[in-house]
Design an enzyme around this catalytic site. Sequence first.
Site, PDB file in Angstrom:
ATOM      1  N   GLY A 143      39.639  41.901  55.321  1.00 44.95           N
ATOM      2  CA  GLY A 143      38.764  40.834  55.796  1.00 44.95           C
ATOM      3  C   GLY A 143      37.437  41.302  56.347  1.00 44.95           C
ATOM      4  N   HIS A 155      32.534  40.827  43.994  1.00 43.28           N
ATOM      5  CA  HIS A 155      33.244  41.786  43.144  1.00 43.28           C
ATOM      6  C   HIS A 155      32.582  43.151  43.304  1.00 43.28           C
ATOM      7  CE1 HIS A 155      35.717  43.044  39.772  1.00 43.28           C
ATOM      8  NE2 HIS A 155      34.665  43.659  39.280  1.00 43.28           N
TER       9      HIS A 155
END
Length: 225
Positions: free
Chosen positions: A44, A141
């Site tokens: 996270g 990504h």
Amino acid sequence: MTTWDQDALISPPIRPIGGPSEHPTVNPIANQSIRLGIMASGSGSNFEAIVQAIHSGQLNAEVPILIYNNPTATVVERAKRLGIPSICLDHRQFATRELLDQAIVEVLLSYQVDWVVMAGWMRIVTPVLIHAFPNRVLNIHPSLLPSFKGSKAIEQAFESGVKITGCTVHHVVTEVDSGDIVMQAAVPVLTNDTLETLQARLQIQEHKIYPVAIAIAVGQRISEN
Ligand code: GRF
């Protein structure tokens, strides 16, 4: 010693308003706050970077809910520390990807989310989610798309021998890692890099571009000079 001008390798280039600053700055004037539903599976760090950007005024948004799919994901610790409500939807409890996505959509709608931000969400999403938030789902990504799509992108780049890789924020479409690109940052692959050192430098850039890319995608005003 050669210096590496990181900012020159971020596209679109963003200059801070009001003078030099370590971070790109979004102009808060006339920007309407948006409600972001964040989805994460792991540590996270991108989730936290987005929340910190909101706290610092870089991004005019709220995060009413974090959804995570892995009960042991440490992102939940960050959410607790940052005071963000979170819900675990364990993918193993759902018979199909579509049923998981339907549950995700119901949570996101119940929190009146405007945009969906996938920040290290390690599941393939389906049209159930994508069509519930048309053109309002973003992903990050760890490669310069369209190179090295799919899983283990950093390993793919590392093993291919490319000298420059990077990270990409893009819209999510049904084909994996293929939606319109919002923002990219380039990162050199150094001769003495390991996967770990490369990943660490990639993440620094991810944390830098994701909040700005969100602002760009949602149409908030940013400085461009
Ligand atoms: C990031 O490297 C992102 O590009 C990829 O998953 C990683 C998540 O890292 N999709 P974190 O959980 O945000 O630290």
